[in-house]
Enzyme design. Structure first.
Site, PDB file in Angstrom:
ATOM      1  CB  ALA A 102      12.431  12.119  -5.621  1.00  0.00           C
ATOM      2  CG  ASN A 105       9.277  -2.455  -0.472  1.00  0.00           C
ATOM      3  OD1 ASN A 105       8.097  -2.927  -0.360  1.00  0.00           O
ATOM      4  ND2 ASN A 105      10.380  -3.030  -1.594  1.00  0.00           N
ATOM      5  CB  SER A 157       4.279   5.658   6.460  1.00  0.00           C
ATOM      6  OG  SER A 157       2.723   5.625   5.944  1.00  0.00           O
ATOM      7  CD  GLU A 202       4.232  18.104   1.485  1.00  0.00           C
ATOM      8  OE1 GLU A 202       4.522  18.470   2.215  1.00  0.00           O
ATOM      9  OE2 GLU A 202       4.067  18.601   0.225  1.00  0.00           O
TER      10      GLU A 202
HETATM   11  C1  LIG Z   1      -0.649  11.643  -5.785  1.00  0.00           C
HETATM   12  C2  LIG Z   1       0.549  11.384  -4.882  1.00  0.00           C
HETATM   13  C3  LIG Z   1       1.508  12.193  -4.969  1.00  0.00           C
HETATM   14  C4  LIG Z   1       2.595  12.037  -4.181  1.00  0.00           C
HETATM   15  N1  LIG Z   1       3.822  12.951  -4.380  1.00  0.00           N
HETATM   16  C5  LIG Z   1       4.979  12.472  -3.771  1.00  0.00           C
HETATM   17  C6  LIG Z   1       6.107  13.363  -4.170  1.00  0.00           C
HETATM   18  O1  LIG Z   1       6.311  14.424  -4.772  1.00  0.00           O
HETATM   19  N2  LIG Z   1       7.425  12.951  -3.310  1.00  0.00           N
HETATM   20  C7  LIG Z   1       7.440  11.909  -2.551  1.00  0.00           C
HETATM   21  O2  LIG Z   1       8.494  11.517  -2.142  1.00  0.00           O
HETATM   22  N3  LIG Z   1       6.101  11.230  -2.274  1.00  0.00           N
HETATM   23  C8  LIG Z   1       5.148  11.554  -2.818  1.00  0.00           C
HETATM   24  N4  LIG Z   1       3.912  10.602  -2.749  1.00  0.00           N
HETATM   25  C9  LIG Z   1       3.947   9.832  -1.602  1.00  0.00           C
HETATM   26  C10 LIG Z   1       3.164   9.867  -0.478  1.00  0.00           C
HETATM   27  O3  LIG Z   1       3.999  10.749   0.577  1.00  0.00           O
HETATM   28  C11 LIG Z   1       2.992   8.356   0.310  1.00  0.00           C
HETATM   29  O4  LIG Z   1       1.904   8.073  -0.432  1.00  0.00           O
HETATM   30  C12 LIG Z   1       2.479   8.722   1.980  1.00  0.00           C
HETATM   31  O5  LIG Z   1       3.810   8.983   2.639  1.00  0.00           O
HETATM   32  C13 LIG Z   1       2.104   7.275   2.239  1.00  0.00           C
HETATM   33  O6  LIG Z   1       2.762   6.299   1.936  1.00  0.00           O
HETATM   34  P1  LIG Z   1       2.169   5.028   1.248  1.00  0.00           P
HETATM   35  O7  LIG Z   1       1.243   5.611   0.264  1.00  0.00           O
HETATM   36  O8  LIG Z   1       3.201   4.164   1.086  1.00  0.00           O
HETATM   37  O9  LIG Z   1       1.281   4.326   2.321  1.00  0.00           O
HETATM   38  P2  LIG Z   1       1.755   3.373   3.735  1.00  0.00           P
HETATM   39  O10 LIG Z   1       2.892   3.742   4.345  1.00  0.00           O
HETATM   40  O11 LIG Z   1       1.839   1.968   3.017  1.00  0.00           O
HETATM   41  O12 LIG Z   1       0.367   3.226   4.607  1.00  0.00           O
HETATM   42  C14 LIG Z   1      -0.896   2.855   4.496  1.00  0.00           C
HETATM   43  C15 LIG Z   1      -1.794   3.042   5.541  1.00  0.00           C
HETATM   44  O13 LIG Z   1      -1.098   2.707   6.789  1.00  0.00           O
HETATM   45  C16 LIG Z   1      -0.983   3.698   7.739  1.00  0.00           C
HETATM   46  N5  LIG Z   1       0.243   3.454   8.646  1.00  0.00           N
HETATM   47  C17 LIG Z   1       1.438   3.229   8.160  1.00  0.00           C
HETATM   48  N6  LIG Z   1       2.288   3.357   9.196  1.00  0.00           N
HETATM   49  C18 LIG Z   1       1.601   3.676  10.068  1.00  0.00           C
HETATM   50  C19 LIG Z   1       1.892   3.739  11.599  1.00  0.00           C
HETATM   51  N7  LIG Z   1       3.229   3.748  11.949  1.00  0.00           N
HETATM   52  N8  LIG Z   1       1.117   4.195  12.346  1.00  0.00           N
HETATM   53  C20 LIG Z   1      -0.192   4.442  11.708  1.00  0.00           C
HETATM   54  N9  LIG Z   1      -0.715   3.978  10.555  1.00  0.00           N
HETATM   55  C21 LIG Z   1       0.316   3.915   9.781  1.00  0.00           C
HETATM   56  C22 LIG Z   1      -1.011   4.950   6.780  1.00  0.00           C
HETATM   57  O14 LIG Z   1      -1.416   5.886   7.444  1.00  0.00           O
HETATM   58  C23 LIG Z   1      -1.947   4.484   5.635  1.00  0.00           C
HETATM   59  O15 LIG Z   1      -3.220   4.531   6.066  1.00  0.00           O
HETATM   60  C24 LIG Z   1       2.846  10.946  -3.268  1.00  0.00           C
HETATM   61  C25 LIG Z   1       1.734  10.232  -3.152  1.00  0.00           C
HETATM   62  C26 LIG Z   1       0.638  10.256  -3.996  1.00  0.00           C
HETATM   63  C27 LIG Z   1      -0.320   9.310  -4.050  1.00  0.00           C
END
Ligand SMILES: Cc1cc2nc3c(=O)[nH]c(=O)nc-3n(C[C@H](O)[C@H](O)[C@H](O)COP(=O)(O)OP(=O)(O)OC[C@H]3O[C@@H](n4cnc5c(N)ncnc54)[C@H](O)[C@@H]3O)c2cc1C
Length: 385
Positions: free
Chosen positions: A123, A128, A131, A363
């Protein structure tokens, strides 16, 4: 292609393939449709020692590593990414204990994980902090022999089903990225509850939930490593496990290719099987070439990690980004090869295409992986000057 697997590796591949074909394929559509957690399949994997693959023998595991785990993940992913995500997220959640746990923590947790008796979740993510993992808001405040956790984690795979959670929380906000710490939290700890189960596009056999900590008192013995090491724990964990996401990509690409080629041999149009049309052959040729290239990279990277190499961030990111982009393109092409049938739930291709999308997101998104590779290139270039 022959990857010169040892006898033990061949056994793991064959056993995982058998479980995938006999236990997963017959129920994957139903699990997807009903969004049902694969309890029975997890029990079969436990009985077959599949949870112990990457756990040292000292703690009751098979004492193998990333390569063997990747092979098992690939075979399960060939059948169902929802099932393989449940299985692979267990390893993701276990790596913090394996890489940073004390002897006492390892002795307490690893034997039951190896036996498949405790499922694990990792987790990091919050509303917020996606990424930008440094945006974590969950706090862990020291109070005598305990840390008191408050905050909400979002989208946690195996949330609610797992017995053990490795959680990143802020212990000292003034220290920025050095102010986070990692904890092992047992499911039954008072103050730890679960929020809603997410409704997803794909990997619907895998459960994704919120974790809610409200004055959740975690014994100080459950701190992983030292205070302030939270982001190091998280980043090293992800470096280690991302090759497994690459293996998921290889598996689902292979599964989609198999479905498409089988369909193309049987579907007759213009008086011939569609596989006799060069346009279809070229698509299939590209699909199988890309899948094999992804497999070769994932296997090479897993073997490199297992050699004990230290700096694996760039190559893990390369394996993840390449194999998962291949998975998206091959599953999409499988649907195209099959025409309207590819779009129907009767065939597995549409599920594989929906499932594959997550591999480019979780990931660390593939944009973030390219950032990691780019940063490594800048460092390497500076060294050669
Ligand atoms: C089904 C599912 C299972 C998951 N399981 C886990 C889990 O077990 N444990 C856990 O901790 N998390 C988990 N996650 C979270 C997952 O790792 C995040 O969704 C992922 O890291 C992206 O974060 P975000 O969705 O907030 O996207 P955001 O960070 O909001 O990104 C939105 C878009 O902006 C782009 N972006 C953001 N910052 C940059 C940058 N600096 N440069 C270029 N592009 C950028 C991204 O690539 C993406 O296209 C899970 C997510 C899902 C959907």
């Amino acid at each position: 292609m022959d990857y010169f697997l040892t006898e033990e590796q061949t056994m793991i591949r064959d056993l995982a393939r058998q479980i995938a074909e006999e236990k997963v394929v017959p129920v994957r559509a139903e699990l997807d449709e009903k969004e049902e957690f694969p309890h029975e399949i997890m029990a079969v994997l436990a009985q077959s020692d599949m949870f112990g693959i990457f756990i040292p023998e000292k703690y009751g595991g098979l004492g193998l590593a990333s390569f063997e785990l990747s092979i098992a993940v690939e075979e399960l992913s060939r059948a169902c990414l929802g099932v393989s995500t449940t299985y692979a997220a267990n390893a993701l959640g276990t790596y913090p204990i394996l890489l940073f746990g004390s002897d006492e923590q390892k002795e307490r947790y690893l034997p039951t994980i190896a036996q498949g008796k405790s499922l694990v979740a990792f987790a990091l993510t919050e509303a917020n902090a996606g990424s930008d993992a440094a945006g974590v808001q969950t706090t862990a405040t020291k109070d005598g022999d305990y840390y008191v956790l408050n905050g909400t984690k979002q989208w946690i795979t195996n949330g609610g089903e797992a017995d053990v959670y490795t959680v990143i929380a802020i212990t000292d906000r003034s220290r920025g990225a050095r102010g986070a710490s990692a904890f092992i939290v047992d499911k039954k700890t008072p103050g730890f509850t679960f929020g809603k189960k997410e409704k997803k596009m794909g990997i619907r056999a895998s459960v994704t939930r919120e974790l809610i900590f409200q004055d959740c008192r975690v014994p100080k013995e459950n701190l992983l490593g030292r205070e302030g090491m939270g982001f190091i724990v998280a980043m090293k964990t992800l470096d280690q496990s991302r090759v497994g996401v690459g293996a998921q990509g290889v598996g689902v690409a292979q599964g989609a290719f198999d479905v498409a080629v089988n369909f193309a041999r049987q579907r007759i149009q213009f008086g011939k099987p569609i596989i006799s049309f060069q346009a279809i052959q070229h698509m299939l040729a590209d699909m199988t070439t890309r899948t094999e290239a992804a497999r070769a990279l994932v296997y090479a990277v897993a073997r490199y990690i297992d050699s004990g190499a230290k700096d694996i961030s760039k190559i893990s990111a390369m394996a993840k980004v390449f194999a998962t982009d291949v998975a998206m393109s091959v599953t999409t092409d499988a649907v195209q090869v099959m025409g309207g049938s590819g779009y129907m739930r009767e065939y597995a291709a549409e599920k594989m295409m929906r499932d594959a999308k997550i591999l480019q997101i979780y990931e660390g998104t593939n944009q973030i992986q390219r950032n990691v590779i780019g940063q490594a290139l800048i460092k390497e270039a500076a060294k050669t000057r």
